[in-house]
Design a protein around this motif. Structure first.
Motif, PDB file in Angstrom:
ATOM      1  N   THR A 287     -33.665   0.881  25.349  1.00 23.65           N
ATOM      2  CA  THR A 287     -34.230   0.853  23.994  1.00 23.65           C
ATOM      3  C   THR A 287     -33.806   2.127  23.278  1.00 23.65           C
ATOM      4  OG1 THR A 287     -36.254   1.954  24.667  1.00 23.65           O
ATOM      5  CG2 THR A 287     -36.301  -0.453  24.627  1.00 23.65           C
ATOM      6  N   MET A 288     -33.866   2.080  21.956  1.00 19.96           N
ATOM      7  CA  MET A 288     -33.417   3.216  21.160  1.00 19.96           C
ATOM      8  C   MET A 288     -34.403   3.453  20.010  1.00 19.96           C
ATOM      9  SD  MET A 288     -29.757   3.538  19.196  1.00 19.96           S
ATOM     10  CE  MET A 288     -28.745   3.977  20.613  1.00 19.96           C
ATOM     11  N   THR A 289     -34.819   4.707  19.866  1.00 20.69           N
ATOM     12  CA  THR A 289     -35.634   5.090  18.706  1.00 20.69           C
ATOM     13  C   THR A 289     -34.683   5.340  17.548  1.00 20.69           C
ATOM     14  OG1 THR A 289     -37.039   6.279  20.255  1.00 20.69           O
ATOM     15  CG2 THR A 289     -37.397   6.744  17.941  1.00 20.69           C
ATOM     16  N   VAL A 290     -35.145   5.106  16.335  1.00 17.65           N
ATOM     17  CA  VAL A 290     -34.299   5.365  15.162  1.00 17.65           C
ATOM     18  C   VAL A 290     -34.924   6.472  14.326  1.00 17.65           C
ATOM     19  CG1 VAL A 290     -33.267   4.377  13.089  1.00 17.65           C
ATOM     20  CG2 VAL A 290     -33.486   2.982  15.147  1.00 17.65           C
ATOM     21  N   THR A 291     -34.085   7.427  13.918  1.00 22.62           N
ATOM     22  CA  THR A 291     -34.561   8.523  13.074  1.00 22.62           C
ATOM     23  C   THR A 291     -33.798   8.509  11.757  1.00 22.62           C
ATOM     24  OG1 THR A 291     -34.746  10.919  12.854  1.00 22.62           O
ATOM     25  CG2 THR A 291     -32.956  10.128  14.197  1.00 22.62           C
ATOM     26  N   ASP A 292     -34.435   9.023  10.721  1.00 23.38           N
ATOM     27  CA  ASP A 292     -33.768   9.083   9.416  1.00 23.38           C
ATOM     28  C   ASP A 292     -32.868  10.306   9.290  1.00 23.38           C
ATOM     29  OD1 ASP A 292     -34.796   6.731   8.554  1.00 23.38           O
ATOM     30  OD2 ASP A 292     -36.541   7.606   7.570  1.00 23.38           O
ATOM     31  N   ALA A 293     -32.925  11.213  10.254  1.00 24.11           N
ATOM     32  CA  ALA A 293     -32.058  12.402  10.209  1.00 24.11           C
ATOM     33  C   ALA A 293     -30.609  11.968  10.331  1.00 24.11           C
ATOM     34  CB  ALA A 293     -32.408  13.355  11.337  1.00 24.11           C
ATOM     35  N   ALA A 294     -29.713  12.715   9.667  1.00 24.09           N
ATOM     36  CA  ALA A 294     -28.307  12.333   9.705  1.00 24.09           C
ATOM     37  C   ALA A 294     -27.427  13.546   9.458  1.00 24.09           C
ATOM     38  CB  ALA A 294     -28.038  11.253   8.664  1.00 24.09           C
ATOM     39  N   LEU A 295     -26.135  13.271   9.260  1.00 32.69           N
ATOM     40  CA  LEU A 295     -25.148  14.332   9.062  1.00 32.69           C
ATOM     41  C   LEU A 295     -25.567  15.317   7.975  1.00 32.69           C
ATOM     42  CD1 LEU A 295     -22.287  15.530   9.556  1.00 32.69           C
ATOM     43  CD2 LEU A 295     -21.425  13.876   7.909  1.00 32.69           C
ATOM     44  N   ARG A 296     -26.060  14.796   6.837  1.00 30.52           N
ATOM     45  CA  ARG A 296     -26.408  15.696   5.722  1.00 30.52           C
ATOM     46  C   ARG A 296     -27.502  16.690   6.114  1.00 30.52           C
ATOM     47  NH1 ARG A 296     -27.840  10.713   5.031  1.00 30.52           N
ATOM     48  NH2 ARG A 296     -30.001  10.114   4.686  1.00 30.52           N
ATOM     49  N   ASP A 297     -28.446  16.244   6.976  1.00 33.16           N
ATOM     50  CA  ASP A 297     -29.495  17.164   7.425  1.00 33.16           C
ATOM     51  C   ASP A 297     -28.899  18.272   8.289  1.00 33.16           C
ATOM     52  OD1 ASP A 297     -32.041  15.605   6.572  1.00 33.16           O
ATOM     53  OD2 ASP A 297     -30.813  14.124   7.598  1.00 33.16           O
ATOM     54  N   GLY A 298     -27.942  17.878   9.148  1.00 33.95           N
ATOM     55  CA  GLY A 298     -27.271  18.880   9.984  1.00 33.95           C
ATOM     56  C   GLY A 298     -26.517  19.890   9.147  1.00 33.95           C
ATOM     57  N   VAL A 299     -25.889  19.395   8.053  1.00 32.96           N
ATOM     58  CA  VAL A 299     -25.164  20.291   7.141  1.00 32.96           C
ATOM     59  C   VAL A 299     -26.134  21.313   6.560  1.00 32.96           C
ATOM     60  CG1 VAL A 299     -23.954  20.412   4.920  1.00 32.96           C
ATOM     61  CG2 VAL A 299     -23.328  18.658   6.580  1.00 32.96           C
ATOM     62  N   PHE A 300     -27.329  20.863   6.147  1.00 33.30           N
ATOM     63  CA  PHE A 300     -28.325  21.779   5.570  1.00 33.30           C
ATOM     64  C   PHE A 300     -28.772  22.833   6.580  1.00 33.30           C
ATOM     65  CE2 PHE A 300     -29.328  18.448   2.277  1.00 33.30           C
ATOM     66  CZ  PHE A 300     -28.978  19.238   1.194  1.00 33.30           C
ATOM     67  N   TYR A 301     -29.100  22.386   7.796  1.00 34.79           N
ATOM     68  CA  TYR A 301     -29.582  23.354   8.794  1.00 34.79           C
ATOM     69  C   TYR A 301     -28.479  24.322   9.210  1.00 34.79           C
ATOM     70  CZ  TYR A 301     -34.013  20.941   8.997  1.00 34.79           C
ATOM     71  OH  TYR A 301     -35.226  20.422   8.645  1.00 34.79           O
ATOM     72  N   ASP A 302     -27.249  23.806   9.262  1.00 35.57           N
ATOM     73  CA  ASP A 302     -26.110  24.668   9.563  1.00 35.57           C
ATOM     74  C   ASP A 302     -25.924  25.689   8.432  1.00 35.57           C
ATOM     75  OD1 ASP A 302     -24.186  24.831  11.721  1.00 35.57           O
ATOM     76  OD2 ASP A 302     -22.642  24.488  10.231  1.00 35.57           O
ATOM     77  N   PHE A 303     -26.121  25.215   7.211  1.00 39.37           N
ATOM     78  CA  PHE A 303     -26.063  26.021   5.996  1.00 39.37           C
ATOM     79  C   PHE A 303     -27.032  27.204   6.091  1.00 39.37           C
ATOM     80  CE2 PHE A 303     -24.785  24.173   1.636  1.00 39.37           C
ATOM     81  CZ  PHE A 303     -24.187  25.357   1.278  1.00 39.37           C
ATOM     82  N   ILE A 304     -28.283  26.889   6.429  1.00 35.53           N
ATOM     83  CA  ILE A 304     -29.310  27.933   6.532  1.00 35.53           C
ATOM     84  C   ILE A 304     -28.914  28.923   7.613  1.00 35.53           C
ATOM     85  CG2 ILE A 304     -31.713  28.413   7.122  1.00 35.53           C
ATOM     86  CD1 ILE A 304     -32.431  25.710   5.943  1.00 35.53           C
ATOM     87  N   GLY A 305     -28.392  28.377   8.724  1.00 31.89           N
ATOM     88  CA  GLY A 305     -27.918  29.266   9.797  1.00 31.89           C
ATOM     89  C   GLY A 305     -26.868  30.223   9.291  1.00 31.89           C
ATOM     90  N   ARG A 306     -25.909  29.699   8.487  1.00 32.58           N
ATOM     91  CA  ARG A 306     -24.845  30.557   7.960  1.00 32.58           C
ATOM     92  C   ARG A 306     -25.426  31.634   7.063  1.00 32.58           C
ATOM     93  NH1 ARG A 306     -19.427  26.948   6.656  1.00 32.58           N
ATOM     94  NH2 ARG A 306     -19.319  25.992   8.677  1.00 32.58           N
ATOM     95  N   SER A 307     -26.407  31.281   6.227  1.00 32.05           N
ATOM     96  CA  SER A 307     -26.941  32.269   5.292  1.00 32.05           C
ATOM     97  C   SER A 307     -27.876  33.259   5.998  1.00 32.05           C
ATOM     98  CB  SER A 307     -27.665  31.575   4.141  1.00 32.05           C
ATOM     99  OG  SER A 307     -28.762  30.834   4.625  1.00 32.05           O
ATOM    100  N   LEU A 308     -28.266  32.955   7.224  1.00 33.80           N
ATOM    101  CA  LEU A 308     -29.130  33.873   7.984  1.00 33.80           C
ATOM    102  C   LEU A 308     -28.332  34.683   9.005  1.00 33.80           C
ATOM    103  CD1 LEU A 308     -32.050  31.444   8.829  1.00 33.80           C
ATOM    104  CD2 LEU A 308     -32.012  33.204   7.097  1.00 33.80           C
ATOM    105  N   ASN A 309     -27.018  34.756   8.801  1.00 32.93           N
ATOM    106  CA  ASN A 309     -26.144  35.422   9.770  1.00 32.93           C
ATOM    107  C   ASN A 309     -26.215  34.791  11.148  1.00 32.93           C
ATOM    108  OD1 ASN A 309     -25.302  37.318   7.816  1.00 32.93           O
ATOM    109  ND2 ASN A 309     -27.167  38.500   8.171  1.00 32.93           N
ATOM    110  N   GLU A 310     -26.486  33.503  11.199  1.00 24.85           N
ATOM    111  CA  GLU A 310     -26.456  32.776  12.471  1.00 24.85           C
ATOM    112  C   GLU A 310     -25.331  31.749  12.383  1.00 24.85           C
ATOM    113  OE1 GLU A 310     -30.318  31.095  12.877  1.00 24.85           O
ATOM    114  OE2 GLU A 310     -31.303  33.029  12.976  1.00 24.85           O
ATOM    115  N   ASP A 311     -24.204  32.203  11.872  1.00 22.19           N
ATOM    116  CA  ASP A 311     -23.065  31.324  11.619  1.00 22.19           C
ATOM    117  C   ASP A 311     -22.504  30.805  12.940  1.00 22.19           C
ATOM    118  OD1 ASP A 311     -20.663  30.169  10.864  1.00 22.19           O
ATOM    119  OD2 ASP A 311     -20.326  31.627   9.256  1.00 22.19           O
ATOM    120  N   MET A 312     -22.465  29.482  13.063  1.00 21.78           N
ATOM    121  CA  MET A 312     -21.938  28.851  14.272  1.00 21.78           C
ATOM    122  C   MET A 312     -20.495  29.289  14.528  1.00 21.78           C
ATOM    123  SD  MET A 312     -22.915  26.697  16.551  1.00 21.78           S
ATOM    124  CE  MET A 312     -21.987  26.382  18.026  1.00 21.78           C
TER     125      MET A 312
END
Length: 501
Positions: A287-312
């Motif tokens: 079985t599989m759970t479905v979430t509304d999270a997607a690529l765009r959410d990852g872009v945002f969190y990655d974005f925040i990481g970059r602006s916090l000097n936590e650049d991947m």
């Protein structure tokens, strides 16, 4: 965690093979609140012909959509917007001529991201909205042209893969005419053959629960919920088989008249369902759970990481230095000297442009010797190949190509990078700075350069290096190398003069 320097309004543009999306968020101390969202079904992948060329109609649909996004993004700065493009942009053979038009319509640069980078960003979005609590989760994202598979139990994923299966491409390949059981089974088998490439490694790693993201997973969940009254937001294998049989009996998705299926998913539902059935069968998902999270959410969190000097990207550079046994002191010396030279050269560049290229040059300098781990002979070529072809989390394809060109051009014949560098002035400045820095730091010892000024003459194709004549006499090896460098640049009609002062 210090977040007060992060931009307050952020926008992500997700250019998928099926839909294009613009989402704008307010960043409240690392908590993201959506304030606007625009989605358009561009069906970009549907414009690919047999030879992987995009037709004019799909390009016009894309440009029309990007113009609308561009209007909404007026007033945003480049630091507030990140546009990522996925599978169709990766595979289309005529994408290079389309990108400048697309960027002009949008008003911002577009990053074509690699499949594994797409998988990482999807996982980043999921893990921030659905914390795994130490359990391992399998994340499956069926897009328009590719499907991403990720396993992880923490912020960093353990496995990331991207396979060429998508709801648009499979719908077009298998479900253009009347649908029957044989046709559906052919599609599932084709998808299973692709998934087989990763099945053993994924089963060996294992997972505790499976999560589906994006349009296909959500539409399958919605149809199952409407048809069965199940509100648990899950997908089951028996449920999907019933949907498949119903489509085959009716002969098409439209005639099956599913409750809960949005009109914009009608054309691509069968392809997505076939791929999901193949995922369940080949990986043994129950079985599989479905979430509304997607690529765009990852872009945002990655974005925040970059602006916090936590650049991947910084983490990736550090990991590559460790993996390829780089001399950190030498890398730092070359990076430091190159930075001084670039700033001297690029005095007319905008602050933003200079910052970007200072970053690219620093990363290229820190990684310029990774090829030595393969062989010292032609190490710059090995370095360039690794930087171009390796999975480098956080980096876009364009960024990897920039690093690769800088690495290739760090020594030897300049002619080999003329085509890749093209007419990009900052690329030539960065190349020039890196070459001279490698040359000056050849002794691999702490370096104190003499007081010198390095200037670009009024003509674009001319460089002048003013340097102490006494220092050159004391360093004959470097003086000889500089003379050779003069000859190298002359081969491509760029004048490099060394003025002893």
């Amino acid at each position: 965690m210090n977040t007060h320097n992060a931009p307050q309004m952020l926008a992500s543009v997700d250019l998928g093979s099926n839909s294009f999306r613009l989402q704008i968020c307010q960043n409240n101390n690392g908590q993201l609140q959506v304030v606007d969202s625009i989605k358009e079904m561009v069906r970009f992948a549907a414009g690919l012909d047999d030879k992987k060329y995009l037709d004019e109609a799909s390009r016009q649909r894309a440009l029309s959509c990007l113009s609308k996004f561009g209007e909404r993004l007026r007033g945003f700065s480049a630091e507030q917007v990140r546009a990522v493009a996925t599978n169709t942009f990766r595979v289309a053979k005529n994408i290079a001529e389309f990108i400048p038009q697309a960027e002009a319509a949008l008003g911002f640069p577009i990053e074509i991201i690699a499949g594994r980078e797409e998988a990482r960003l999807i996982y980043t979005g999921v893990v921030h909205t659905l914390p795994p609590n130490g359990d391992k989760m399998l994340v499956v994202d069926i897009g328009g042209g590719s499907t991403e598979f990720v396993i992880g139990s923490d912020i960093q994923p353990m496995r990331t893969e991207s396979l060429p299966l998508g709801c648009v491409t499979y719908s077009m390949r298998f479900f253009q005419n009347k649908i029957d059981e044989k046709v559906f089974q052919t599609a599932i088998t084709a998808a299973r053959t692709e998934i087989q490439r990763i099945a053993k490694a994924y089963k060996d790693t294992g997972w505790d629960f499976a999560v589906g993201t994006s349009g296909s997973a959500k539409s399958i969940r919605d149809v199952l919920a409407a048809e069965t009254g199940n509100t648990e937001e899950t997908i089951s294998y028996p449920g999907m088989k019933k949907l498949m049989h119903r489509i085959c009996e009716a002969g098409s998705v439209k005639k099956a008249k599913f409750a809960g299926l949005k009109a914009d998913r009608l054309e691509v539902f069968a392809g997505g369902l076939a791929v999901m059935l193949a995922v369940f069968e080949e990986l043994g998902v129950q079985t599989m759970t479905v979430t509304d999270a997607a690529l765009r959410d990852g872009v945002f969190y990655d974005f925040i990481g970059r602006s916090l000097n936590e650049d991947m990207r910084e983490q990736t550079v550090t990991q590559f230095q460790q993996r390829y046994h780089v001399s950190l002191s030498q890398a730092d010396r070359v990076a430091h000297t190159a930075s001084i030279l670039l700033e001297s050269l690029a005095q007319n560049a905008s602050v933003q442009e200079l910052n970007h290229w200072r970053q690219y040059l620093r990363w290229a300098a820190k990684l310029h010797e990774i090829g030595i781990d393969i062989a010292y002979t032609a190490y710059h070529k090995h370095t360039a190949y690794i930087l171009d072809q390796a999975d480098m989390p956080g980096f876009s394809r364009r960024e990897q190509q920039i690093l690769s060109v800088l690495a290739l051009g760090q020594r030897g014949d300049v002619r080999k990078v003329v085509e890749q560098a093209g007419g990009n002035t900052m690329m030539w400045f960065a190349l020039f700075a890196l070459r001279l820095s490698v040359l000056f730091n050849r002794a691999r010892l702490p370096l104190t350069l003499p007081q010198f000024t390095q200037l670009r003459s009024p003509a674009p194709s001319s460089f002048i290096l003013r340097i102490s004549g006494k220092w050159l006499e004391e360093n004959p090896l470097t003086a000889g190398a500089l003379a050779e460098e003069h000859e190298q640049w002359a081969k491509i009609n760029i004048r490099f003069d060394i003025q002893a002062v």
